[in-house]
Design an enzyme around this catalytic site. Structure first.
Site, mmCIF file in Angstrom:
data_model
loop_
_atom_site.group_PDB
_atom_site.id
_atom_site.type_symbol
_atom_site.label_atom_id
_atom_site.label_comp_id
_atom_site.label_asym_id
_atom_site.label_seq_id
_atom_site.Cartn_x
_atom_site.Cartn_y
_atom_site.Cartn_z
ATOM 1 C CB ALA A 65 -0.875 -0.013 1.239
ATOM 2 N N GLY A 110 0.449 -4.993 0.818
ATOM 3 C CA GLY A 110 -0.761 -4.989 -0.010
ATOM 4 C C GLY A 110 -0.545 -5.685 -1.356
ATOM 5 C CD GLU A 113 -2.787 -7.342 2.759
ATOM 6 O OE1 GLU A 113 -2.278 -6.214 2.565
ATOM 7 O OE2 GLU A 113 -3.646 -7.539 3.633
ATOM 8 C CD GLU A 133 1.517 -5.705 5.735
ATOM 9 O OE1 GLU A 133 2.296 -6.647 6.013
ATOM 10 O OE2 GLU A 133 0.864 -5.649 4.680
HETATM 11 N N1 DAK Z 1 4.681 3.045 -0.724
HETATM 12 C C1 DAK Z 1 5.124 4.190 -1.284
HETATM 13 N N2 DAK Z 1 6.296 4.313 -1.948
HETATM 14 C C2 DAK Z 1 7.058 3.224 -2.026
HETATM 15 C C3 DAK Z 1 6.672 1.981 -1.459
HETATM 16 C C4 DAK Z 1 5.422 1.916 -0.787
HETATM 17 N N3 DAK Z 1 4.956 0.783 -0.249
HETATM 18 N N4 DAK Z 1 7.658 1.088 -1.698
HETATM 19 C C5 DAK Z 1 8.604 1.737 -2.386
HETATM 20 N N5 DAK Z 1 8.238 3.027 -2.593
HETATM 21 C C6 DAK Z 1 8.997 4.057 -3.291
HETATM 22 C C7 DAK Z 1 10.226 4.481 -2.488
HETATM 23 O O1 DAK Z 1 9.869 5.415 -1.501
HETATM 24 C C8 DAK Z 1 11.108 5.079 -3.570
HETATM 25 O O2 DAK Z 1 10.650 6.369 -3.870
HETATM 26 P P1 DAK Z 1 11.688 7.595 -4.174
HETATM 27 O O3 DAK Z 1 12.562 7.670 -2.968
HETATM 28 O O4 DAK Z 1 12.428 7.137 -5.416
HETATM 29 O O5 DAK Z 1 10.794 8.775 -4.399
HETATM 30 C C9 DAK Z 1 10.807 4.189 -4.790
HETATM 31 O O6 DAK Z 1 9.540 3.547 -4.505
HETATM 32 C C10 DAK Z 1 11.842 3.111 -5.018
HETATM 33 O O7 DAK Z 1 12.015 2.403 -3.802
HETATM 34 P P2 DAK Z 1 13.444 2.110 -3.135
HETATM 35 O O8 DAK Z 1 14.411 3.194 -3.497
HETATM 36 O O9 DAK Z 1 13.212 1.846 -1.700
HETATM 37 O O10 DAK Z 1 13.861 0.773 -3.916
HETATM 38 P P3 DAK Z 1 14.821 -0.387 -3.395
HETATM 39 O O11 DAK Z 1 15.039 -1.288 -4.555
HETATM 40 O O12 DAK Z 1 16.023 0.176 -2.680
HETATM 41 O O13 DAK Z 1 13.967 -1.183 -2.289
HETATM 42 C C11 DAK Z 1 11.981 -2.273 -1.422
HETATM 43 C C12 DAK Z 1 12.841 -1.913 -2.676
HETATM 44 C C13 DAK Z 1 10.689 -2.909 -1.937
HETATM 45 C C14 DAK Z 1 12.736 -3.320 -0.580
HETATM 46 C C15 DAK Z 1 11.725 -1.013 -0.574
HETATM 47 O O14 DAK Z 1 11.197 -0.009 -1.446
HETATM 48 C C16 DAK Z 1 10.713 -1.226 0.521
HETATM 49 O O15 DAK Z 1 11.046 -1.805 1.566
HETATM 50 N N6 DAK Z 1 9.493 -0.700 0.321
HETATM 51 C C17 DAK Z 1 8.452 -0.731 1.322
HETATM 52 C C18 DAK Z 1 7.869 -2.086 1.352
HETATM 53 C C19 DAK Z 1 6.770 -2.164 2.392
HETATM 54 O O16 DAK Z 1 7.019 -1.956 3.591
HETATM 55 N N7 DAK Z 1 5.577 -2.482 1.914
HETATM 56 C C20 DAK Z 1 4.473 -2.669 2.779
HETATM 57 C C21 DAK Z 1 3.684 -1.447 2.761
HETATM 58 S S1 DAK Z 1 2.518 -1.502 4.054
HETATM 59 C C22 DAK Z 1 -4.122 -0.957 6.294
HETATM 60 C C23 DAK Z 1 -4.280 -0.934 4.950
HETATM 61 C C24 DAK Z 1 -3.326 -1.518 4.172
HETATM 62 C C25 DAK Z 1 -2.170 -2.021 4.758
HETATM 63 C C26 DAK Z 1 -2.033 -1.982 6.112
HETATM 64 C C27 DAK Z 1 -2.997 -1.462 6.905
HETATM 65 N N8 DAK Z 1 -5.104 -0.344 7.120
HETATM 66 C C28 DAK Z 1 -5.598 0.918 6.651
HETATM 67 C C29 DAK Z 1 -5.357 -0.851 8.392
HETATM 68 C C30 DAK Z 1 -1.156 -2.490 3.937
HETATM 69 C C31 DAK Z 1 0.084 -2.084 4.274
HETATM 70 C C32 DAK Z 1 1.174 -2.213 3.382
HETATM 71 O O17 DAK Z 1 1.098 -2.709 2.275
#
Ligand code: DAK
Length: 258
Positions: A65, A110, A113, A133
């Site tokens: 997300a 997400g 998911e 998360e």
């Molecule tokens: N959201 C927004 N931007 C994201 C992103 C994300 N999930 N993942 C990556 N990006 C963006 C980065 O900020 C970066 O942007 P700039 O700095 O270039 O502007 C760009 O994409 C490239 O990412 P990286 O530079 O970090 O790329 P790397 O290859 O170094 O790393 C990575 C790739 C996938 C390992 C890393 O980007 C990463 O760890 N990303 C976050 C992954 C993550 O934590 N995903 C889970 C998101 S939480 C809920 C509703 C929904 C959810 C939960 C609760 N409620 C409302 C209760 C769901 C939650 C999630 O999905």
């Protein structure tokens, strides 16, 4: 309708949907959910679409997300964002046609998911899966806590959800989360081959398989078997798909589905 994030291509009954917001690793924002809702409505109204394949552009399937959109939400807005995604994923899951995830890269949060709301998953050897998360002080919000234990098992689900470990395609295969791993270059070719194969089968039968397996999963064995018997029967009779399929077999020809 014109989509900004979703690129679509319909050929031979196969709708390929590419999530395209590569600068943010295809992170899911409100615009994505609105577009996906509109696309699902279009698919429901278009009998030409026999099967759907979802993939991502660039190095990610979907990295989760959109954290930038979520960060400042209050409790009510957080719940609303979760419900928006849950409803979209549920509508996708309830489509009567098959939906395949072709997982090309990161499928995190997400994104993982979303793959779990599809009927099955084909993964590139480069794909990475995870529910990170808890790293963010969150839990999954799009029914990941529910689908993961159903698709794999309780231990795998709790392990992945508690550790936030990222796993590769082979581990995902071993856990039963994905059904096939391909070389990165052949992911789409192999996924489309599988889609084409399914499209060649009795279309009503394929829809009924989805319906009976999915509904039956929530029922007792006896209730599910009763549902199966009823739907089995619905494929018999004059002008039915079953009659044509069985006749074609006996006449040593290819079936002509209506
Ligand atoms: N959201 C927004 N931007 C994201 C992103 C994300 N999930 N993942 C990556 N990006 C963006 C980065 O900020 C970066 O942007 P700039 O700095 O270039 O502007 C760009 O994409 C490239 O990412 P990286 O530079 O970090 O790329 P790397 O290859 O170094 O790393 C990575 C790739 C996938 C390992 C890393 O980007 C990463 O760890 N990303 C976050 C992954 C993550 O934590 N995903 C889970 C998101 S939480 C809920 C509703 C929904 C959810 C939960 C609760 N409620 C409302 C209760 C769901 C939650 C999630 O999905």
């Amino acid at each position: 309708m014109d989509y900004k994030i979703l690129k679509t291509d319909l050929s031979d009954g196969i709708l390929t949907v590419t999530i395209s917001r590569p600068k943010a690793l295809n992170a899911l924002n409100t615009e994505f959910f609105n577009e996906m809702d509109a696309l699902i409505a279009e698919v429901k109204a278009n009998p030409e679409v026999k099967i759907m394949v979802i993939t991502g552009e660039g190095k990610a399937f979907v990295a989760g997300a959109d954290i930038a959109e979520m960060v400042n939400k209050n409790r009510e807005e957080g719940t609303a964002f979760s419900k928006l995604g849950q409803n979209t994923f549920r509508s996708l899951e309830l489509l009567d046609i098959p939906v395949i995830a072709a997982v090309n890269g990161f499928a995190l949060g997400g994104g993982m998911e979303l793959t779990m709301a599809c009927d099955f998953r084909i993964a590139s050897a480069k794909a990475k899966f995870g529910q990170p998360e808890v790293n963010l002080g969150l839990i999954p919000g799009y029914a990941g806590t529910q689908r993961l234990s159903r698709l794999t098992n309780m231990g795998n689900a709790l392990y992945l959800l508690m550790t936030a470990d990222m796993i590769g395609a082979e581990d995902a295969l071993r856990m039963g989360l994905v059904q096939k791993v391909t070389e990165p270059e052949t992911l789409m070719e192999e996924t489309l081959k599988i889609a084409k194969n399914i499209v060649s089968k009795g279309p009503q039968a394929v829809k009924k398989v989805k319906q009976v397996v999915r509904k039956g999963y929530e029922m007792s064995l006896d209730e599910g078997s009763a549902l199966e018997a009823e739907e089995f029967g619905s494929l018999f009779g004059e002008n039915s798909e079953g009659r044509e399929g069985m006749k074609a077999f006996l006449e040593k020809r290819k079936p002509e589905w209506g």
